[in-house]
Enzyme design. Structure first.
Site, PDB file in Angstrom:
ATOM      1  N   ASP A 134      25.016 -38.872  -3.600  1.00  0.00           N
ATOM      2  CA  ASP A 134      24.051 -38.037  -4.467  1.00  0.00           C
ATOM      3  C   ASP A 134      23.422 -37.068  -3.634  1.00  0.00           C
ATOM      4  O   ASP A 134      22.272 -37.811  -3.129  1.00  0.00           O
ATOM      5  CB  ASP A 134      23.405 -39.159  -5.418  1.00  0.00           C
ATOM      6  CG  ASP A 134      22.449 -38.286  -6.263  1.00  0.00           C
ATOM      7  OD1 ASP A 134      22.495 -36.763  -6.429  1.00  0.00           O
ATOM      8  OD2 ASP A 134      21.765 -38.689  -7.270  1.00  0.00           O
ATOM      9  N   TYR A 193      17.310 -42.669  -7.159  1.00  0.00           N
ATOM     10  CA  TYR A 193      17.183 -42.110  -8.322  1.00  0.00           C
ATOM     11  C   TYR A 193      18.433 -41.057  -8.639  1.00  0.00           C
ATOM     12  O   TYR A 193      18.888 -40.266  -7.776  1.00  0.00           O
ATOM     13  CB  TYR A 193      15.928 -41.277  -8.604  1.00  0.00           C
ATOM     14  CG  TYR A 193      15.933 -40.572  -9.948  1.00  0.00           C
ATOM     15  CD1 TYR A 193      15.615 -41.159 -11.192  1.00  0.00           C
ATOM     16  CD2 TYR A 193      15.684 -39.129 -10.018  1.00  0.00           C
ATOM     17  CE1 TYR A 193      15.305 -40.523 -12.289  1.00  0.00           C
ATOM     18  CE2 TYR A 193      15.773 -38.337 -11.281  1.00  0.00           C
ATOM     19  CZ  TYR A 193      15.579 -39.119 -12.380  1.00  0.00           C
ATOM     20  OH  TYR A 193      15.260 -38.511 -13.449  1.00  0.00           O
ATOM     21  N   LYS A 203      19.352 -28.967  -7.537  1.00  0.00           N
ATOM     22  CA  LYS A 203      18.169 -28.681  -7.024  1.00  0.00           C
ATOM     23  C   LYS A 203      18.408 -27.185  -6.096  1.00  0.00           C
ATOM     24  O   LYS A 203      18.613 -26.121  -6.944  1.00  0.00           O
ATOM     25  CB  LYS A 203      17.671 -29.459  -6.013  1.00  0.00           C
ATOM     26  CG  LYS A 203      17.029 -30.839  -7.045  1.00  0.00           C
ATOM     27  CD  LYS A 203      16.035 -31.805  -6.494  1.00  0.00           C
ATOM     28  CE  LYS A 203      15.458 -32.773  -7.278  1.00  0.00           C
ATOM     29  NZ  LYS A 203      15.785 -33.990  -7.448  1.00  0.00           N
TER      30      LYS A 203
HETATM   31  C1  LIG Z   1      16.435 -34.752  -8.893  1.00  0.00           C
HETATM   32  C2  LIG Z   1      17.287 -35.876  -8.697  1.00  0.00           C
HETATM   33  C3  LIG Z   1      18.417 -35.987  -9.552  1.00  0.00           C
HETATM   34  C4  LIG Z   1      18.249 -35.558 -11.005  1.00  0.00           C
HETATM   35  O1  LIG Z   1      18.286 -34.024 -11.168  1.00  0.00           O
HETATM   36  P1  LIG Z   1      17.800 -33.280 -12.243  1.00  0.00           P
HETATM   37  O2  LIG Z   1      18.363 -31.862 -12.168  1.00  0.00           O
HETATM   38  O3  LIG Z   1      16.224 -33.466 -12.342  1.00  0.00           O
HETATM   39  O4  LIG Z   1      18.564 -33.901 -13.485  1.00  0.00           O
HETATM   40  C5  LIG Z   1      19.573 -36.743  -9.395  1.00  0.00           C
HETATM   41  N1  LIG Z   1      19.668 -37.337  -8.138  1.00  0.00           N
HETATM   42  C6  LIG Z   1      18.910 -37.162  -7.276  1.00  0.00           C
HETATM   43  C7  LIG Z   1      19.055 -37.635  -5.672  1.00  0.00           C
HETATM   44  C8  LIG Z   1      17.686 -36.293  -7.365  1.00  0.00           C
HETATM   45  O5  LIG Z   1      16.634 -36.079  -6.508  1.00  0.00           O
END
Ligand SMILES: *Cc1c(COP(=O)(O)O)cnc(C)c1O
Length: 430
Positions: free
Chosen positions: A239, A144, A267
């Site tokens: 990511d 994701y 995060k």
């Molecule tokens: C949470 C998450 C996102 C999205 O971040 P948001 O702050 O919710 O937009 C993107 N990549 C990864 C791997 C994530 O865990």
């Protein structure tokens, strides 16, 4: 457990908020039952509107790695608030933040702050496309990367490698530039790159996946991907919105010793405030406006209150590196407890774990990609989730989310989590 207030607020929320929540997984649709509305939290515990307490195993989906109510961070926020909530001009805290990120994360030589992980990944692929002058990106099934259009793409059917929109509102035009490959399958990745020779701008992945439950990269996978990207002139993007500052001060890239070209963060980087960032090699990041031609901007980017929280968080993690061993040891004790519970009950479920991330899958297959993650029995997961909730342990309300530990979880909490796991497993199998 009395949940009357949560229940009535959820009913009230339905009329003004779609589905009653501001992010879908919070609605508990994957596990049955109704969401719990929280009122406050301290250390390892959250308290809901009805006064029930829960050990928190999601920690705001990662950011609260030090637990709730850490005064170092809240004091920094209070101080920043007295100066101004926002200027819309550059501030010194942004420079300190950039220097700290560059010193902690191996791949990052320059960095741009944004407001969420979604913004970070959307911007990173734009920059990679601008840099390579290519259009396509490759992502992996079960990973994701936020809710940007280019990522809400399902694998195409049959021989077509072209993606298909995975949500109404995403256009076919966008979908055709996103290729999706199975995680941990190097041969499939090589084949897709070969079929799209000189057309792939970037490969983006979670170096440890946390959005199909916790799934770790097989030995040599990240290294092989690094080599492939070098050979093919493809920008490798890790990511690390979830894994950044969580698996090590420098994220998964430090833990696995593989350096991507670009990294996205979120995060933990905001210490609980809405922050994201993307960075990488100078040559690539100098493509970003106003230095280069690739446009990206943000009214509240680098917000002083958010920077104050994030700076305190990162400084603390940087200076207290032994906490990563503490987190790992907490994880190992919990996982060992779960395994011993399953032995006693004659169950053979699959557990994946690394550092302070872990998941239990209700399958006896070893889970290494989305296909095997989907072999988990979701009905059993739903029962397990609710049985744990009743015992005061708050899990992620979806099988396809990892659990996150915080340093606030001590021996008493570990014991409570392990005991609850035993009782919950016993209950759902009785
Ligand atoms: C949470 C998450 C996102 C999205 O971040 P948001 O702050 O919710 O937009 C993107 N990549 C990864 C791997 C994530 O865990």
């Amino acid at each position: 457990m009395e949940k009357g207030k949560s229940k009535s607020v959820f009913a009230q929320a339905q009329s003004t908020i779609p589905g009653g929540v501001n992010s879908p997984v919070r609605a508990f649709r994957a596990v049955g039952g109704e969401p719990i509305f929280m009122e406050s939290a301290s250390g390892a515990y959250m308290t809901d509107l009805d006064g029930n307490q829960y050990i928190d195993l999601i920690n705001s989906w990662g950011p609260m790695i030090l637990g709730h109510g850490n005064t170092l961070i809240s004091d920094a926020v209070k101080e920043a608030v007295t100066k101004s909530l926002s200027f819309g001009t550059p501030t010194y805290a942004e420079v300190e933040m950039a220097e700290l990120i560059c010193s902690m994360v191996p791949s990052i030589e320059k960095v741009r702050m944004v407001n969420s992980g979604t913004e970070a990944t959307m911007s990173a692929i734009r920059v990679a496309r601008g840099y390579t002058k290519r259009d396509k990106i490759i992502k992996f099934e079960g990973c994701y990367h936020g809710h940007g259009d280019s990522f809400l793409i399902a694998a195409g059917s049959g021989a077509a490698t072209m993606g298909e929109p995975d949500s109404p509102g995403v256009t076919r035009g966008t979908a055709q530039d996103t290729l999706t490959v199975a995680y941990n399958d190097m041969e499939a990745l090589k084949a897709t790159v070969a079929e799209n020779k000189d057309e792939v701008a970037a490969i983006i992945l979670e170096p440890v996946a946390g959005n199909m439950g916790c799934v770790t990269p097989v030995d040599g996978y990240l290294q092989a991907m690094r080599q492939l990207c070098d050979e093919e002139g493809i920008v490798l993007i890790f990511d690390e919105v979830m894994t950044g500052f969580r698996l090590a001060p420098g994220g998964a890239q430090e833990l696995y010793g593989v350096t991507p070209d670009m990294t996205t963060l979120g995060k933990i980087i905001g210490g609980g405030m809405p922050v994201g960032a993307y960075g990488g090699k100078t040559e690539i990041m100098d493509m970003v406006s106003p230095k280069g031609p690739v446009y990206q901007a943000g009214t509240l980017s680098g917000n002083p209150v958010a920077m104050a929280a994030g700076l305190q968080m990162l400084r603390f993690l940087n200076e207290n590196r032994s906490l990563y061993q503490q987190l790992e040891s907490t994880q190992q004790k919990i996982v060992a407890g779960f395994k011993s519970n399953m032995d006693k009950l004659g169950l053979n479920y699959s557990i994946n774990a690394v550092g302070s991330m872990f998941s239990i899958f209700f399958t006896d297959q070893s889970v290494k990609d989305f296909e095997t993650a989907k072999s988990s029995d979701l009905e059993v997961f739903g029962k397990y989730f609710n049985a744990m909730l009743e015992r005061g342990v708050y899990l992620a309300p979806s099988q396809y989310e990892t659990l996150f530990l915080s340093t606030a979880i001590g021996e008493a909490e570990i014991e409570k989590i392990v005991t609850s796991n035993y009782e919950a497993l016993k209950e759902i199998h009785s």
